[in-house]
Scaffold this motif. Structure first.
Motif, PDB file in Angstrom:
ATOM      1  N   TRP A  69       0.896  -1.246  -0.009  1.00  0.00           N
ATOM      2  CA  TRP A  69       0.059  -0.168  -0.199  1.00  0.00           C
ATOM      3  C   TRP A  69       0.729   1.151   0.065  1.00  0.00           C
ATOM      4  O   TRP A  69       0.389   2.071  -0.498  1.00  0.00           O
ATOM      5  CB  TRP A  69      -0.980   0.047   1.281  1.00  0.00           C
ATOM      6  CG  TRP A  69      -2.150  -0.675   0.983  1.00  0.00           C
ATOM      7  CD1 TRP A  69      -2.255  -2.280   1.314  1.00  0.00           C
ATOM      8  CD2 TRP A  69      -3.376  -0.391   0.622  1.00  0.00           C
ATOM      9  NE1 TRP A  69      -3.398  -2.668   1.188  1.00  0.00           N
ATOM     10  CE2 TRP A  69      -4.317  -1.648   0.532  1.00  0.00           C
ATOM     11  CE3 TRP A  69      -3.829   0.656   0.029  1.00  0.00           C
ATOM     12  CZ2 TRP A  69      -5.670  -1.777   0.259  1.00  0.00           C
ATOM     13  CZ3 TRP A  69      -5.270   0.744  -0.324  1.00  0.00           C
ATOM     14  CH2 TRP A  69      -6.048  -0.571  -0.225  1.00  0.00           C
ATOM     15  N   ASP A  70       2.018   1.203   0.437  1.00  0.00           N
ATOM     16  CA  ASP A  70       2.816   2.396   0.685  1.00  0.00           C
ATOM     17  C   ASP A  70       4.444   1.778   0.903  1.00  0.00           C
ATOM     18  O   ASP A  70       4.652   1.359   2.015  1.00  0.00           O
ATOM     19  CB  ASP A  70       2.471   3.355   1.770  1.00  0.00           C
ATOM     20  CG  ASP A  70       3.421   4.345   2.088  1.00  0.00           C
ATOM     21  OD1 ASP A  70       4.415   4.520   1.428  1.00  0.00           O
ATOM     22  OD2 ASP A  70       2.797   5.337   2.537  1.00  0.00           O
ATOM     23  N   LEU A  71       5.004   1.924   0.138  1.00  0.00           N
ATOM     24  CA  LEU A  71       6.326   1.217   0.149  1.00  0.00           C
ATOM     25  C   LEU A  71       7.535   1.886   1.368  1.00  0.00           C
ATOM     26  O   LEU A  71       8.324   1.258   1.564  1.00  0.00           O
ATOM     27  CB  LEU A  71       7.210   1.695  -1.227  1.00  0.00           C
ATOM     28  CG  LEU A  71       6.652   0.654  -2.475  1.00  0.00           C
ATOM     29  CD1 LEU A  71       7.592   0.933  -3.535  1.00  0.00           C
ATOM     30  CD2 LEU A  71       6.439  -0.717  -2.016  1.00  0.00           C
ATOM     31  N   THR A  72       6.925   3.087   1.824  1.00  0.00           N
ATOM     32  CA  THR A  72       7.798   3.653   3.075  1.00  0.00           C
ATOM     33  C   THR A  72       7.332   2.998   4.252  1.00  0.00           C
ATOM     34  O   THR A  72       7.858   3.274   5.380  1.00  0.00           O
ATOM     35  CB  THR A  72       7.687   4.992   2.958  1.00  0.00           C
ATOM     36  OG1 THR A  72       6.178   5.507   3.372  1.00  0.00           O
ATOM     37  CG2 THR A  72       7.885   5.672   1.516  1.00  0.00           C
ATOM     38  N   ARG A  73       6.450   2.190   4.329  1.00  0.00           N
ATOM     39  CA  ARG A  73       5.584   1.687   5.514  1.00  0.00           C
ATOM     40  C   ARG A  73       6.037   0.170   5.531  1.00  0.00           C
ATOM     41  O   ARG A  73       6.126  -0.730   4.804  1.00  0.00           O
ATOM     42  CB  ARG A  73       4.262   1.833   5.507  1.00  0.00           C
ATOM     43  CG  ARG A  73       3.671   3.154   5.268  1.00  0.00           C
ATOM     44  CD  ARG A  73       3.624   4.066   6.624  1.00  0.00           C
ATOM     45  NE  ARG A  73       3.027   5.262   6.157  1.00  0.00           N
ATOM     46  CZ  ARG A  73       2.548   6.044   7.061  1.00  0.00           C
ATOM     47  NH1 ARG A  73       2.005   5.483   8.378  1.00  0.00           N
ATOM     48  NH2 ARG A  73       2.163   7.390   6.815  1.00  0.00           N
ATOM     49  N   SER A  74       5.955  -0.164   7.012  1.00  0.00           N
ATOM     50  CA  SER A  74       6.114  -1.842   7.252  1.00  0.00           C
ATOM     51  C   SER A  74       4.899  -2.554   6.828  1.00  0.00           C
ATOM     52  O   SER A  74       3.843  -1.965   6.973  1.00  0.00           O
ATOM     53  CB  SER A  74       6.395  -2.039   8.800  1.00  0.00           C
ATOM     54  OG  SER A  74       6.452  -3.102   9.071  1.00  0.00           O
ATOM     55  N   PRO A  75       5.108  -3.781   6.199  1.00  0.00           N
ATOM     56  CA  PRO A  75       3.865  -4.445   6.039  1.00  0.00           C
ATOM     57  C   PRO A  75       3.307  -5.348   7.215  1.00  0.00           C
ATOM     58  O   PRO A  75       2.438  -6.003   7.415  1.00  0.00           O
ATOM     59  CB  PRO A  75       4.312  -5.762   5.195  1.00  0.00           C
ATOM     60  CG  PRO A  75       5.846  -5.819   5.469  1.00  0.00           C
ATOM     61  CD  PRO A  75       6.449  -4.261   6.109  1.00  0.00           C
ATOM     62  N   GLY A  76       4.233  -5.102   8.553  1.00  0.00           N
ATOM     63  CA  GLY A  76       4.003  -5.623   9.609  1.00  0.00           C
ATOM     64  C   GLY A  76       4.698  -7.209   9.779  1.00  0.00           C
ATOM     65  O   GLY A  76       5.671  -7.170   9.007  1.00  0.00           O
ATOM     66  N   GLY A  77       4.546  -7.372  10.770  1.00  0.00           N
ATOM     67  CA  GLY A  77       5.484  -8.870  11.371  1.00  0.00           C
ATOM     68  C   GLY A  77       4.882  -9.577  12.268  1.00  0.00           C
ATOM     69  O   GLY A  77       3.757  -9.200  12.813  1.00  0.00           O
ATOM     70  N   GLY A 118       0.690 -11.401  17.700  1.00  0.00           N
ATOM     71  CA  GLY A 118      -0.048 -10.818  16.374  1.00  0.00           C
ATOM     72  C   GLY A 118       0.576 -11.020  15.116  1.00  0.00           C
ATOM     73  O   GLY A 118       0.199 -10.315  14.153  1.00  0.00           O
ATOM     74  N   SER A 119       1.484 -11.917  15.032  1.00  0.00           N
ATOM     75  CA  SER A 119       2.264 -12.219  13.861  1.00  0.00           C
ATOM     76  C   SER A 119       1.445 -12.505  12.442  1.00  0.00           C
ATOM     77  O   SER A 119       1.968 -12.402  11.525  1.00  0.00           O
ATOM     78  CB  SER A 119       3.473 -13.103  14.008  1.00  0.00           C
ATOM     79  OG  SER A 119       4.342 -12.726  14.786  1.00  0.00           O
ATOM     80  N   ILE A 120       0.273 -12.911  12.477  1.00  0.00           N
ATOM     81  CA  ILE A 120      -0.676 -13.245  11.389  1.00  0.00           C
ATOM     82  C   ILE A 120      -1.386 -11.865  11.296  1.00  0.00           C
ATOM     83  O   ILE A 120      -1.679 -11.054  10.288  1.00  0.00           O
ATOM     84  CB  ILE A 120      -1.420 -14.604  11.550  1.00  0.00           C
ATOM     85  CG1 ILE A 120      -0.708 -15.823  11.285  1.00  0.00           C
ATOM     86  CG2 ILE A 120      -2.547 -14.429  10.780  1.00  0.00           C
ATOM     87  CD1 ILE A 120      -1.326 -17.129  11.590  1.00  0.00           C
ATOM     88  N   ARG A 121      -2.135 -11.668  12.584  1.00  0.00           N
ATOM     89  CA  ARG A 121      -3.254 -10.449  12.557  1.00  0.00           C
ATOM     90  C   ARG A 121      -2.616  -9.210  12.141  1.00  0.00           C
ATOM     91  O   ARG A 121      -3.291  -8.446  11.332  1.00  0.00           O
ATOM     92  CB  ARG A 121      -3.881 -10.452  13.831  1.00  0.00           C
ATOM     93  CG  ARG A 121      -4.545 -11.962  14.071  1.00  0.00           C
ATOM     94  CD  ARG A 121      -4.857 -11.928  15.701  1.00  0.00           C
ATOM     95  NE  ARG A 121      -3.592 -12.550  16.272  1.00  0.00           N
ATOM     96  CZ  ARG A 121      -3.448 -12.432  17.871  1.00  0.00           C
ATOM     97  NH1 ARG A 121      -4.427 -11.857  18.445  1.00  0.00           N
ATOM     98  NH2 ARG A 121      -2.453 -12.866  18.345  1.00  0.00           N
ATOM     99  N   CYS A 122      -1.421  -8.679  12.825  1.00  0.00           N
ATOM    100  CA  CYS A 122      -0.873  -7.376  12.521  1.00  0.00           C
ATOM    101  C   CYS A 122      -0.571  -7.020  11.044  1.00  0.00           C
ATOM    102  O   CYS A 122      -1.050  -6.397  10.450  1.00  0.00           O
ATOM    103  CB  CYS A 122       0.540  -7.443  13.436  1.00  0.00           C
ATOM    104  SG  CYS A 122       1.594  -5.992  12.735  1.00  0.00           S
ATOM    105  N   PRO A 123      -0.214  -8.277  10.314  1.00  0.00           N
ATOM    106  CA  PRO A 123       0.544  -8.000   8.897  1.00  0.00           C
ATOM    107  C   PRO A 123      -1.047  -7.954   7.889  1.00  0.00           C
ATOM    108  O   PRO A 123      -0.971  -7.222   6.987  1.00  0.00           O
ATOM    109  CB  PRO A 123       1.321  -9.204   8.486  1.00  0.00           C
ATOM    110  CG  PRO A 123       1.949  -9.551   9.667  1.00  0.00           C
ATOM    111  CD  PRO A 123       0.981  -9.269  11.000  1.00  0.00           C
TER     112      PRO A 123
END
Length: 501
Positions: free
Chosen positions: A153-161, A185-190
């Protein structure tokens, strides 16, 4: 702001659900080799910017795809010919399994991890591994082996982990289905950060042998840690759950696993509570507004949503119990001299010091009888949640305090993830908060072993998707999954990120 439903069912969009690809494969409207090539073309086009897929086994994948194309209709298994990527915490034959650690860069397993083996046996064509943080303990999916993964969605942002590479892969059209794992949260956060669906399974219903951590060769079943699917549709989550569900190998002689049906089949019959309260745990006001708008959507569909309804729990006790359990697990991969250093500092720590390195030291220093008290508190939480689910079917709450935040490279030289987190902050309602306060909302389900389905709300904050988690009763994974499916049918669900669509 609502996300338009651009991925209409039945289209031949690259971003259609796995179930639609599987229907086309079974009807011979597309071949497994052709479908693999289609996904690899998307990887070639967009992965250089996103860096979600970090290693590939094309020889093995094409061999599996050709075999799939040779099967008769009667021989087609549930995931016949479906291209998949797999999180690089799972051992997969034909590719390295590093978990982001340089010292595992040459580790090539001889056996598939148990959930990987189940996916492969079900017909999945596994062609690549996806990126994670070192040790799968961060919401920044960056490591010294493969570098940094970006949010589609935004390459400057984290995809989560830690399942950031898997979530980015699904969102960017590299795979319709992924295998993730979750303890913090490793499934839910990303899933929330990337606008996809993810399911944290009830503890114990999916075998996880072959997952790193623990390190290869160490036989340990981490408390609270689970494996689960990530996808662009809640229907695909259940499709994968049916494949993945099984007892652990040692119990398979006598045990079987049967996840019961959903409690209800009509949206109007679900009894739903909603907790999105910053007085319980940190959450940004914009996210609360998005969640409340989502609740408004549900009410217009006839769902009764009770704001503020939740289990009668001491939330501080719940969180500290979770942290003590989680940080105790870190002892399994920590060298003895480092453990001794942490334990030696405990007596010197101020009582009012609640920093995460201090919490880690205190957890590692727990005597056995003290840890027994921690487990007793979890037993109490199990029963408090059971009481709640006698009155309600689901609890809706935030996944994380904010939407996807910018890449944060501070602390990368720290000796462990907890120390690295001390160098970072999250900005919530304009104010800095400790980085690892991001564990608060994920802990709600995890500490009690509950299933939780992350779903997109159809809202954006700062141009980034907002998700929620639907927490369900223990071992009743189909209840939050069915609710998510019915809402998806009524309101739509996943929308491709504009950068890759």
């Amino acid at each position: 702001m609502s996300i338009p439903n651009e991925s209409a069912p039945g289209s031949r969009s690259l971003f259609q659900p796995a179930s639609q690809w599987l229907s086309m494969l079974r009807d011979r409207r597309i071949g497994a080799v052709e479908l693999l090539e289609l996904h690899l073309a998307q990887v070639a086009k967009h992965n250089p910017d996103i860096n979600a897929v970090v290693v590939q086994d094309l020889e093995g994948a094409f061999a599996a795809a050709r075999e799939a194309d040779s099967r008769s209709l009667s021989e087609m298994p549930p995931l016949h010919g479906l291209p998949m990527t797999i999180k690089d915490t799972f051992e997969v034959t034909g590719m390295p399994a590093t978990c982001g650690f340089p010292f595992l860069a040459s580790h090539r397993p001889e056996l598939d991890a148990d959930p990987v083996a189940r996916l492969r046996s079900a017909g999945a064509v596994i062609y690549g591994k996806t990126n994670v943080p070192p040790g799968a303990f961060d919401w920044q999916s960056s490591n010294p082996v493969y570098g940094e993964t970006c949010n589609p969605w935004d390459l400057t942002r984290s995809p989560g982990g830690s399942s950031g590479g898997p979530a980015a892969s699904v969102a960017a059209g590299f795979a319709a289905l992924e295998l993730g794992s979750d303890i913090g949260g490793s499934i839910r956060c990303p899933a929330h950060f990337c606008g996809i669906y993810g399911h944290k399974t009830s503890f114990g219903i999916v075998p996880i042998r072959g997952h790193i951590p623990p390190l290869p060769g160490h036989l340990m079943r981490p408390e609270m840690g689970v494996a689960g699917p990530m996808a662009r549709s809640a229907f695909d989550l259940e499709l994968a759950l049916d494949v993945l569900t099984a007892p652990e190998q040692l119990e398979s002689t006598a045990w079987s696993v049967r996840v019961p049906p959903s409690r209800h089949e009509r949206l109007q019959d679900f009894r739903v509570g909603l907790l999105a309260d910053s007085s319980i745990f940190a959450v940004d006001a914009n996210c609360i507004n998005a969640i409340e708008e989502y609740a408004g959507d549900l009410r217009r569909l006839g769902v009764r949503v009770d704001v503020g309804a939740g289990p009668h729990i001491d939330w501080k006790m719940s969180y500290e119990t979770y942290i003590a359990t989680l940080f105790q697990l870190m002892a399994g991969g920590t060298p003895t001299p480092v453990l001794q250093q942490y334990v030696a500092t405990v007596g010197q720590l101020a009582e009012d010091d609640h920093s995460y390195p201090t919490r880690l030291a205190r957890a590692l220093a727990l005597r056995h009888y003290e840890y027994v008290e921690v487990t007793a508190k979890r037993e109490l939480l199990y029963r408090q949640w059971r009481d709640f689910f006698s009155r309600y079917d689901l609890l809706i709450c935030p996944v994380m305090p904010t939407v996807a935040y910018p890449h944060d490279r501070r602390g990368h030289e720290a000796p462990n993830a907890i120390e690295a987190g001390e160098a970072r902050t999250m900005v919530i309602n304009g104010q800095p908060r400790p980085y690892f306060d991001g564990l608060q909302w994920p802990s709600v389900a995890t500490v009690a072993n509950l299933p939780a389905t992350a779903v997109p709300t159809g809202r954006l904050v700062d141009g980034l998707p907002v998700g929620v988690q639907l927490i369900g009763p223990y071992l009743e994974d189909r209840t939050p999954l069915r609710f998510a499916q019915l809402v998806e049918q009524a309101l739509g669900g996943f929308t491709p990120p504009p950068t890759v669509a």
